[in-house]
Design an enzyme around this catalytic site. Sequence first.
Site, PDB file in Angstrom:
ATOM      1  N   VAL A  79       0.834  -1.200   0.000  1.00 26.73           N
ATOM      2  CA  VAL A  79       0.000   0.000   0.000  1.00 26.73           C
ATOM      3  C   VAL A  79       0.870   1.251   0.000  1.00 26.73           C
ATOM      4  O   VAL A  79       0.754   2.114  -0.883  1.00 26.73           O
ATOM      5  CB  VAL A  79      -0.958  -0.004   1.213  1.00 26.73           C
ATOM      6  N   VAL A  98       1.305   0.646   7.848  1.00 28.80           N
ATOM      7  CA  VAL A  98       1.970  -0.585   8.292  1.00 28.80           C
ATOM      8  C   VAL A  98       0.971  -1.738   8.265  1.00 28.80           C
ATOM      9  O   VAL A  98      -0.229  -1.533   8.115  1.00 28.80           O
ATOM     10  CB  VAL A  98       2.579  -0.427   9.700  1.00 28.80           C
ATOM     11  N   PRO A 127      -2.254  -7.433  10.342  1.00 30.81           N
ATOM     12  CA  PRO A 127      -2.774  -8.786  10.103  1.00 30.81           C
ATOM     13  C   PRO A 127      -3.762  -9.195  11.198  1.00 30.81           C
ATOM     14  O   PRO A 127      -3.873  -8.522  12.221  1.00 30.81           O
ATOM     15  CB  PRO A 127      -1.512  -9.653  10.161  1.00 30.81           C
ATOM     16  N   GLU A 146      -7.488   2.904   1.874  1.00 29.53           N
ATOM     17  CA  GLU A 146      -6.990   2.623   0.535  1.00 29.53           C
ATOM     18  C   GLU A 146      -7.960   1.700  -0.187  1.00 29.53           C
ATOM     19  O   GLU A 146      -8.347   0.679   0.344  1.00 29.53           O
ATOM     20  CB  GLU A 146      -5.629   1.931   0.684  1.00 29.53           C
ATOM     21  N   GLU A 168      -4.440  -4.831  -5.722  1.00 34.14           N
ATOM     22  CA  GLU A 168      -3.111  -5.189  -6.205  1.00 34.14           C
ATOM     23  C   GLU A 168      -3.222  -5.659  -7.652  1.00 34.14           C
ATOM     24  O   GLU A 168      -4.227  -6.258  -8.046  1.00 34.14           O
ATOM     25  CB  GLU A 168      -2.503  -6.254  -5.302  1.00 34.14           C
ATOM     26  N   LYS A 226     -14.457   1.146   4.684  1.00 36.71           N
ATOM     27  CA  LYS A 226     -13.418   0.297   4.111  1.00 36.71           C
ATOM     28  C   LYS A 226     -13.730  -1.177   4.364  1.00 36.71           C
ATOM     29  O   LYS A 226     -13.692  -2.012   3.457  1.00 36.71           O
ATOM     30  CB  LYS A 226     -12.072   0.687   4.721  1.00 36.71           C
ATOM     31  N   GLY A 283     -11.699 -19.158  -4.869  1.00 33.06           N
ATOM     32  CA  GLY A 283     -11.939 -18.412  -3.626  1.00 33.06           C
ATOM     33  C   GLY A 283     -11.058 -17.179  -3.577  1.00 33.06           C
ATOM     34  O   GLY A 283     -10.037 -17.114  -4.259  1.00 33.06           O
ATOM     35  N   CYS A 337      -6.628  -8.316   2.304  1.00 31.67           N
ATOM     36  CA  CYS A 337      -7.727  -7.514   2.855  1.00 31.67           C
ATOM     37  C   CYS A 337      -9.010  -8.279   3.147  1.00 31.67           C
ATOM     38  O   CYS A 337      -9.567  -8.159   4.231  1.00 31.67           O
ATOM     39  CB  CYS A 337      -8.067  -6.365   1.915  1.00 31.67           C
ATOM     40  N   PHE A 338      -9.509  -9.033   2.164  1.00 28.83           N
ATOM     41  CA  PHE A 338     -10.890  -9.521   2.275  1.00 28.83           C
ATOM     42  C   PHE A 338     -11.134 -10.317   3.559  1.00 28.83           C
ATOM     43  O   PHE A 338     -12.008 -10.002   4.345  1.00 28.83           O
ATOM     44  CB  PHE A 338     -11.269 -10.355   1.051  1.00 28.83           C
ATOM     45  N   LYS A 346      -3.708 -13.540  -7.013  1.00 27.82           N
ATOM     46  CA  LYS A 346      -4.365 -13.192  -8.268  1.00 27.82           C
ATOM     47  C   LYS A 346      -3.265 -12.815  -9.259  1.00 27.82           C
ATOM     48  O   LYS A 346      -2.086 -12.772  -8.862  1.00 27.82           O
ATOM     49  CB  LYS A 346      -5.351 -12.040  -8.080  1.00 27.82           C
ATOM     50  N   ARG A 376      -0.323 -13.439   0.125  1.00 24.77           N
ATOM     51  CA  ARG A 376      -1.063 -13.472   1.389  1.00 24.77           C
ATOM     52  C   ARG A 376      -2.469 -14.042   1.160  1.00 24.77           C
ATOM     53  O   ARG A 376      -3.193 -13.576   0.289  1.00 24.77           O
ATOM     54  CB  ARG A 376      -1.125 -12.070   2.005  1.00 24.77           C
TER      55      ARG A 376
HETATM   56  C1  UDX Z   1      -9.167  -5.731  -2.510  1.00 28.19           C
HETATM   57  C2  UDX Z   1     -10.146  -4.620  -2.899  1.00 28.19           C
HETATM   58  O1  UDX Z   1     -10.567  -4.786  -4.265  1.00 28.19           O
HETATM   59  C3  UDX Z   1      -9.519  -3.269  -2.695  1.00 28.19           C
HETATM   60  O2  UDX Z   1     -10.453  -2.249  -2.977  1.00 28.19           O
HETATM   61  C4  UDX Z   1      -9.039  -3.168  -1.253  1.00 28.19           C
HETATM   62  O3  UDX Z   1      -8.432  -1.924  -1.026  1.00 28.19           O
HETATM   63  C5  UDX Z   1      -8.091  -4.293  -0.914  1.00 28.19           C
HETATM   64  O4  UDX Z   1      -8.712  -5.549  -1.179  1.00 28.19           O
HETATM   65  P1  UDX Z   1      -7.109  -6.939  -3.665  1.00 28.19           P
HETATM   66  O5  UDX Z   1      -7.135  -7.869  -2.501  1.00 28.19           O
HETATM   67  O6  UDX Z   1      -5.800  -6.370  -4.072  1.00 28.19           O
HETATM   68  O7  UDX Z   1      -8.069  -5.700  -3.410  1.00 28.19           O
HETATM   69  O8  UDX Z   1      -7.669  -7.715  -4.944  1.00 28.19           O
HETATM   70  P2  UDX Z   1      -9.083  -7.954  -5.646  1.00 28.19           P
HETATM   71  O9  UDX Z   1      -8.932  -7.681  -7.090  1.00 28.19           O
HETATM   72  O10 UDX Z   1     -10.212  -7.286  -4.972  1.00 28.19           O
HETATM   73  O11 UDX Z   1      -9.230  -9.549  -5.526  1.00 28.19           O
HETATM   74  C6  UDX Z   1      -9.359 -10.209  -4.272  1.00 28.19           C
HETATM   75  C7  UDX Z   1      -9.517 -11.688  -4.466  1.00 28.19           C
HETATM   76  O12 UDX Z   1     -10.773 -12.006  -5.033  1.00 28.19           O
HETATM   77  C8  UDX Z   1      -8.486 -12.302  -5.395  1.00 28.19           C
HETATM   78  O13 UDX Z   1      -8.033 -13.522  -4.872  1.00 28.19           O
HETATM   79  C9  UDX Z   1      -9.247 -12.503  -6.692  1.00 28.19           C
HETATM   80  O14 UDX Z   1      -8.719 -13.534  -7.480  1.00 28.19           O
HETATM   81  C10 UDX Z   1     -10.625 -12.848  -6.159  1.00 28.19           C
HETATM   82  N1  UDX Z   1     -11.725 -12.554  -7.111  1.00 28.19           N
HETATM   83  C11 UDX Z   1     -11.977 -11.273  -7.506  1.00 28.19           C
HETATM   84  C12 UDX Z   1     -12.513 -13.596  -7.572  1.00 28.19           C
HETATM   85  O15 UDX Z   1     -12.311 -14.763  -7.219  1.00 28.19           O
HETATM   86  N2  UDX Z   1     -13.541 -13.306  -8.428  1.00 28.19           N
HETATM   87  C13 UDX Z   1     -13.833 -12.046  -8.852  1.00 28.19           C
HETATM   88  O16 UDX Z   1     -14.784 -11.867  -9.622  1.00 28.19           O
HETATM   89  C14 UDX Z   1     -13.003 -10.989  -8.373  1.00 28.19           C
HETATM   90  P1  ADP Z   2       0.414  -3.569   3.204  1.00 30.25           P
HETATM   91  O1  ADP Z   2      -0.110  -4.537   2.193  1.00 30.25           O
HETATM   92  O2  ADP Z   2      -0.645  -3.092   4.172  1.00 30.25           O
HETATM   93  O3  ADP Z   2       1.161  -2.422   2.584  1.00 30.25           O
HETATM   94  P2  ADP Z   2       2.951  -4.796   3.983  1.00 30.25           P
HETATM   95  O4  ADP Z   2       3.194  -5.909   4.955  1.00 30.25           O
HETATM   96  O5  ADP Z   2       3.258  -5.010   2.532  1.00 30.25           O
HETATM   97  O6  ADP Z   2       1.420  -4.372   4.169  1.00 30.25           O
HETATM   98  O7  ADP Z   2       3.757  -3.510   4.436  1.00 30.25           O
HETATM   99  C1  ADP Z   2       3.824  -3.001   5.737  1.00 30.25           C
HETATM  100  C2  ADP Z   2       5.250  -2.502   6.012  1.00 30.25           C
HETATM  101  O8  ADP Z   2       5.251  -1.771   7.241  1.00 30.25           O
HETATM  102  C3  ADP Z   2       6.300  -3.602   6.156  1.00 30.25           C
HETATM  103  O9  ADP Z   2       7.327  -3.405   5.191  1.00 30.25           O
HETATM  104  C4  ADP Z   2       6.844  -3.410   7.612  1.00 30.25           C
HETATM  105  O10 ADP Z   2       8.244  -3.630   7.714  1.00 30.25           O
HETATM  106  C5  ADP Z   2       6.522  -1.946   7.874  1.00 30.25           C
HETATM  107  N1  ADP Z   2       6.429  -1.590   9.293  1.00 30.25           N
HETATM  108  C6  ADP Z   2       5.718  -2.219  10.267  1.00 30.25           C
HETATM  109  N2  ADP Z   2       5.865  -1.581  11.453  1.00 30.25           N
HETATM  110  C7  ADP Z   2       6.692  -0.514  11.252  1.00 30.25           C
HETATM  111  C8  ADP Z   2       7.229   0.550  12.089  1.00 30.25           C
HETATM  112  N3  ADP Z   2       6.915   0.649  13.393  1.00 30.25           N
HETATM  113  N4  ADP Z   2       8.060   1.458  11.521  1.00 30.25           N
HETATM  114  C9  ADP Z   2       8.348   1.374  10.192  1.00 30.25           C
HETATM  115  N5  ADP Z   2       7.881   0.417   9.362  1.00 30.25           N
HETATM  116  C10 ADP Z   2       7.053  -0.518   9.871  1.00 30.25           C
END
Ligand code: UDX
Ligand code: ADP
Length: 480
Positions: A17, A94, A97, A170, A174, A225, A276, A281-282, A344, A351
């Site tokens: 993000v 950050v 999870p 956000e 992805e 969100k 699935g 996020c989901f 995807k 993740r």
């Molecule tokens: C999602 C939201 O779309 C986004 O707005 C939010 O900020 C973060 O979570 P993301 O997880 O990056 O984004 O991917 P997304 O394209 O939404 O897909 C999520 C999952 O659903 C994937 O595993 C994808 O393959 C699956 N998916 C999506 C399906 O199985 N069928 C669909 O029709 C759409």
């Molecule tokens: P997202 O998908 O939400 O962006 P990520 O795991 O990809 O999640 O990124 C989160 C980042 O935040 C990681 O790179 C991690 O090292 C960083 N992070 C976590 N805690 C701290 C902190 N206290 N100071 C600076 N960076 C941090």
Amino acid sequence: MPAASIRSICCIGAGYVGGPTMAVIADRCPTVQVTVVDINQTRIDAWNDSDLSKLPVYEPGLDAVVGRARGRNLHFSTAVDDAIAAADMVFISVNTPTKTKGLGAGQASDLRWVEACARQVAKSATGHTIVVEKSTLPVRTAEAVKAILSAKEQSSDGAQKSFAVLSNPEFLAEGTAIPDLESPDRVLIGGEHPEAIDALASIYENWVSPDRILRTNLWSSELSKLTANAFLAQRISSINSVGALCEATGADVREVARAIGTDSRIGSKFLQAGPGFGGSCFQKDILNLVYLCRHFGLPDVADYWESVVTVNTWQQHRIARTVVQKLFGTVTGKRLAILGFAFKADTNDTREAPAIRIAQDLLEEGAQLAIHDPKVDAEQIARDLKLPASSAPDADSGPTRAALSGEGTWWPSEDIAAAVSGADAVLILTEWQHYRDLDWSHLAPLMRQPAWVFDARSVVKPADVLKAGLQLWRVGEGQP
Ligand code: UDX
Ligand code: ADP
């Protein structure tokens, strides 16, 4: 603080993000200095790599944006305190999870990184600082962040500091992060201080039309969100459940999805049946919603949303079970090629990837898996499967010792033909473009017959697979 005065932004967290979001802000606001900081030195080094193909996040178009802005007004660093001190605005991006132990384990979000960040901002900020929550945070986290910051404002060494907290969730997905950031459906800003909201809105107004910038209170923003993700995920679980019924009745889920998707009240998006949903996020956000509902005394509402996740897990186990059934009830010692491990296409993120659970089920059954993914590296797969890779066996020699003993093993395969050689089945688990264009007439003779293709993403052309003499299972397709 007048809106025009944001000159310096710090973003804590250089992940999926923070990295892309700040790259686009820096690209679109050349007069604002943007510094992305992270405690992970390896990650920061990768963001600074002169070879733009080595960025830690794979995202189409990201390399060009970083290439334009990096070194000009986009910086990546591990000097967290310095960057906070210099910033007018600090984004918290950050990871949050799901908690794995303690109160709320399995559902509540683990906020320890957010809390650590808030404390660090409280300590290092100077003057007036706008703090923006960018991570997906459970409702009312801003309150905790606010409490930590205001304790500092009131302390003796905090006399010179003041804070305003905003929520700016956000919505990027992805794989399409750059277009999602460059032309968002909407930007959501929640907060209590109109000047702070204006300041953040003025950043986005450099490229987003003002009518797409929605202002709400803090809690509505946080809850929107979670709700947006829950609604999207719910559509996927709904269509996947209908897919199973299609398989049982002779209907085809692609036809059903098209038929219902043309109803403008329903719409065509997020009706793609598959293995699935995965991603960071989901599942996390729905479980969070479930936790909140239980906490606020709404167990029926909690059960309703929890079932969306239950169906998702069921779909993944169901696919593994289908593979075993079609292969005469056993995959012990059999070679299977898994195409796609990312959650995807167009991302290197794994993740909650459906491939993890499906591969684990098959390993449990004693299968030998050759795993191919164009962007996910072998170390990541080993961490996800909690099983180190074995070396690839020679396709012509007989079964390996592990295969004979019924132990599941896997190895990474960079070449699809090598992955498929000697295999009884190919499973397509990620919809990479490349998998749509495979030449089945070339691959089929490499496999052990009778051989199967399990297409969990509807990417193959059925006629090509059948013409090559392979058996085909497609998600949600019944035999009429
Ligand atoms: C999602 C939201 O779309 C986004 O707005 C939010 O900020 C973060 O979570 P993301 O997880 O990056 O984004 O991917 P997304 O394209 O939404 O897909 C999520 C999952 O659903 C994937 O595993 C994808 O393959 C699956 N998916 C999506 C399906 O199985 N069928 C669909 O029709 C759409
Ligand atoms: P997202 O998908 O939400 O962006 P990520 O795991 O990809 O999640 O990124 C989160 C980042 O935040 C990681 O790179 C991690 O090292 C960083 N992070 C976590 N805690 C701290 C902190 N206290 N100071 C600076 N960076 C941090």
